[in-house]
Design an enzyme around this catalytic site. Structure first.
Site, PDB file in Angstrom:
ATOM      1  N   ASP A   1      -1.244   6.513   6.245  1.00  0.00           N
ATOM      2  CA  ASP A   1      -1.868   5.613   5.938  1.00  0.00           C
ATOM      3  C   ASP A   1      -2.468   4.560   7.002  1.00  0.00           C
ATOM      4  OD1 ASP A   1      -3.581   4.258   4.681  1.00  0.00           O
ATOM      5  OD2 ASP A   1      -3.165   3.703   3.197  1.00  0.00           O
TER       6      ASP A   1
ATOM      7  N   LYS B   1     -12.389  -0.982   6.123  1.00  0.00           N
ATOM      8  CA  LYS B   1     -11.466  -2.127   6.652  1.00  0.00           C
ATOM      9  C   LYS B   1     -11.638  -2.646   7.638  1.00  0.00           C
ATOM     10  CE  LYS B   1      -9.184  -2.958   3.049  1.00  0.00           C
ATOM     11  NZ  LYS B   1      -7.787  -1.361   2.900  1.00  0.00           N
TER      12      LYS B   1
ATOM     13  N   TRP C   1       0.908  -1.210   0.061  1.00  0.00           N
ATOM     14  CA  TRP C   1       0.187   0.171  -0.057  1.00  0.00           C
ATOM     15  C   TRP C   1       0.801   1.303   0.108  1.00  0.00           C
ATOM     16  CZ3 TRP C   1      -4.239  -0.042  -2.151  1.00  0.00           C
ATOM     17  CH2 TRP C   1      -5.154  -1.403  -2.312  1.00  0.00           C
TER      18      TRP C   1
HETATM   19  C1  PLP Z   1      -7.626  -1.110   1.743  1.00  0.00           C
HETATM   20  C2  PLP Z   1      -6.614   0.020   1.511  1.00  0.00           C
HETATM   21  C3  PLP Z   1      -6.240   0.403   1.005  1.00  0.00           C
HETATM   22  C4  PLP Z   1      -6.921   1.015  -0.749  1.00  0.00           C
HETATM   23  O1  PLP Z   1      -8.145   1.680   0.039  1.00  0.00           O
HETATM   24  P1  PLP Z   1      -9.017   1.709  -1.238  1.00  0.00           P
HETATM   25  O2  PLP Z   1     -10.440   2.510  -0.637  1.00  0.00           O
HETATM   26  O3  PLP Z   1      -9.615   0.695  -2.037  1.00  0.00           O
HETATM   27  O4  PLP Z   1      -9.296   2.692  -1.993  1.00  0.00           O
HETATM   28  C5  PLP Z   1      -4.683   1.654   0.966  1.00  0.00           C
HETATM   29  N1  PLP Z   1      -4.212   1.389   2.038  1.00  0.00           N
HETATM   30  C6  PLP Z   1      -4.805   0.999   2.330  1.00  0.00           C
HETATM   31  C7  PLP Z   1      -3.747   0.204   4.118  1.00  0.00           C
HETATM   32  C8  PLP Z   1      -5.664  -0.721   3.124  1.00  0.00           C
HETATM   33  O5  PLP Z   1      -6.348  -1.054   3.273  1.00  0.00           O
END
Ligand code: PLP
Length: 369
Positions: free
Chosen positions: A178, A202, A104
Site C-alpha cells: 500500500d 494523496k 493503515w
Molecule cells: C488514505 C489512505 C488509505 C485509505 O484510502 P481511501 O481512499 O480512503 O480508501 C489507505 N492507506 C493509506 C496508506 C492511505 O494513506
C-alpha cells in the site's frame, strides 16, 4: 498566499488546477475541442481511450514498470484494495502475512481477515509506531503463504519504509504494497513487488481513482468468485474500461503525471521531498516546544507528524497557523497532535512558511509563558 497541508484529498500542482480550468467548459484533447468537458464525454470515445492509454504509458515510464505488470485504474479507494487483495490473491487453504506498522496497515489486516486467513508477522509499537521492525525481527512466515502485505508510508503515524527493496528481498511469496501516500514521490522497486496500489488523492490526483500495478501471473490467482469491479483479471482484460471508470479523476491524474514528467520525473520529486522534509524536521528538532516522535531513520518525507505534547497547545498552533494561511495541520483524529503533509505539489515556500510559523509560535509562547 495560503498553503494546504491536508493529508488527502491533498493539494494538486497549481499548473494542473490551471489546466483543468482551461479545459472547462470544453476539453481540448491534442489541440482538438471535444465539444464538452471531459466529465460529459463517453469513456468509450477515442479521446478518452487515448487519454487513459497515455496516462498508463506515462506511469510505466516514470516507475519503469516491467512489461509483465498490468496497470489498472480502479474505484473503491485503498479500502477497496484492502478487500480486493485477499479476494484476488488468497486461496481458501492459504494464509496471508501482514506487517502492522501503523493505522493503515492495521486497517488493511483487519479488512483482509474478513475474507480469509491472515497472520500478523510484524508489529510496530502502538500507539506511536515511531519505528518499523526490520525484516530480521519479523516472525517466521506461515506455511501455505499467499502473499506478504505492508504499507510503505503510514500516513497517520508518519513513518516510511525507505529501503523497500530490502523488505522485498528473499520473500517466499509476492510482496503487496500500500503505497498510497508516497506514490510517485520516489522511484520504487516495482520488479521486486507482486502488487502495488495507491489511492490517487494523496499524491497524484483527486479522490475517485485507485492505481493498481499487478504482476500478470497473479491475475485470477485465488480462483474465487469476486465482484467483477474488484477482479484484477476482469479489469486487466478490459484495460480498466470494464464499466464506467472515474473519467474526471483519471483525466486529472493524467495531467499530474505530465506535470511530474515536466519537473524531471521521480528523481526530481525525490530530491524535492528530501529537501522539504529535512528542512521541516530540522526546524522541529531545533524547537524546544515541538517534537517529532518518529525515529529519524523511519520519518516520512510526506507526512510529518509532530506535537507539543499538550493537546490544547497543539490546537492553539493549528489556529495560529490557520491565521497565517497554513491549513490542514491537525493530526489524524485517531492519533491527535499535528501533521504537515508535504506531497509532491507542496512548494518549498510552503515549508518555509510553516517553519516561520513554528518559530513565531514558539517565540510567542516563550514570551507569554
Ligand atoms: C488514505 C489512505 C488509505 C485509505 O484510502 P481511501 O481512499 O480512503 O480508501 C489507505 N492507506 C493509506 C496508506 C492511505 O494513506
Amino acid at each position: 498566499m495560503t498553503f494546504n497541508f491536508s493529508a488527502g484529498p491533498a493539494m494538486l500542482p497549481p499548473e494542473v488546477i490551471e489546466q483543468i480550468r482551461a479545459d472547462l467548459p470544453e476539453w481540448h484533447w491534442r489541440g482538438v475541442g471535444q465539444g464538452a468537458s471531459v466529465m460529459e464525454l463517453s469513456h468509450r470515445g477515442r479521446a478518452f481511450e487515448e487519454l487513459i492509454a497515455e496516462a498508463e504509458a506515462d506511469l510505466r515510464a516514470l516507475l519503469a514498470i516491467p512489461a509483465n505488470y498490468r496497470v489498472l485504474f480502479m474505484q473503491g479507494g485503498a479500502w477497496g484494495q484492502f478487500a480486493a487483495v485477499p479476494l484476488n490473491l488468497l486461496r481458501e487453504d492459504e494464509v496471508a502475512a501482514y506487517a502492522v506498522t501503523g493505522g493503515w496497515s492495521e486497517s488493511a489486516a483487519k479488512e483482509a481477515a474478513r475474507f480469509g486467513r491472515i497472520e500478523i508477522v510484524a508489529r510496530g509499537e502502538a500507539p506511536g509506531y515511531t519505528t518499523i521492525p526490520p525484516r530480521s525481527a519479523w516472525a517466521a512466515f506461515p506455511e501455505r503463504l499467499a502473499y506478504v502485505a505492508l504499507c510503505s508510508n503510514e500516513t497517520v503515524h508518519g513513518n516510511e519504509i525507505h529501503d523497500l527493496a530490502a523488505f522485498a528481498r528473499d520473500l517466499p511469496a509476492p510482496l503487496v504494497v500500500d503505497a498510497s501516500s508516497h506514490f510517485l514521490s520516489r522511484p520504487m522497486p516495482v520488479a521486486e513487488c507482486g502488487l502495488i496500489y495507491a489511492g490517487a488523492q494523496k499524491n497524484v490526483g483527486p479522490a475517485g481513482v485507485t492505481i493498481v500495478i499487478v504482476r500478470e501471473d497473479l491475475l485470477g490467482r485465488s480462483g474465487r468468485v469476486i465482484p467483477s469491479v474488484l477482479d484484477y483479471a476482469v479489469m486487466a482484460k478490459a484495460n480498466s474500461l470494464f464499466n464506467t471508470p472515474p473519467t474526471f479523476a483519471i483525466y486529472a491524474v493524467a495531467l499530474t503525471l505530465q506535470w511530474i514528467k515536466r519537473q524531471g520525473g521521480l528523481a526530481a520529486m525525490e530530491a524535492r521531498a528530501i529537501e522539504r522534509s529535512q528542512a521541516l524536521y530540522a526546524a522541529i528538532d531545533r524547537s524546544r516546544l515541538f517534537r517529532a516522535p518518529v525515529a529519524p531513520a523511519f520519518r516520512s518525507r510526506m507526512n510529518v507528524v509532530f506535537e507539543t505534547g499538550d493537546p490544547a497547545r497543539d490546537a492553539a498552533f493549528v489556529r495560529f497557523a490557520e491565521a497565517r494561511g497554513l491549513s490542514g495541520l491537525k493530526g489524524h483524529r485517531s492519533r491527535g497532535g499535528l501533521r504537515a503533509s508535504i506531497y509532491n505539489a507542496m512548494p518549498m515556500a510552503g515549508v518555509e512558511a510553516l517553519i516561520a510559523a513554528i518559530e513565531a509560535f514558539e517565540a510567542g509562547e516563550a514570551q507569554h509563558g
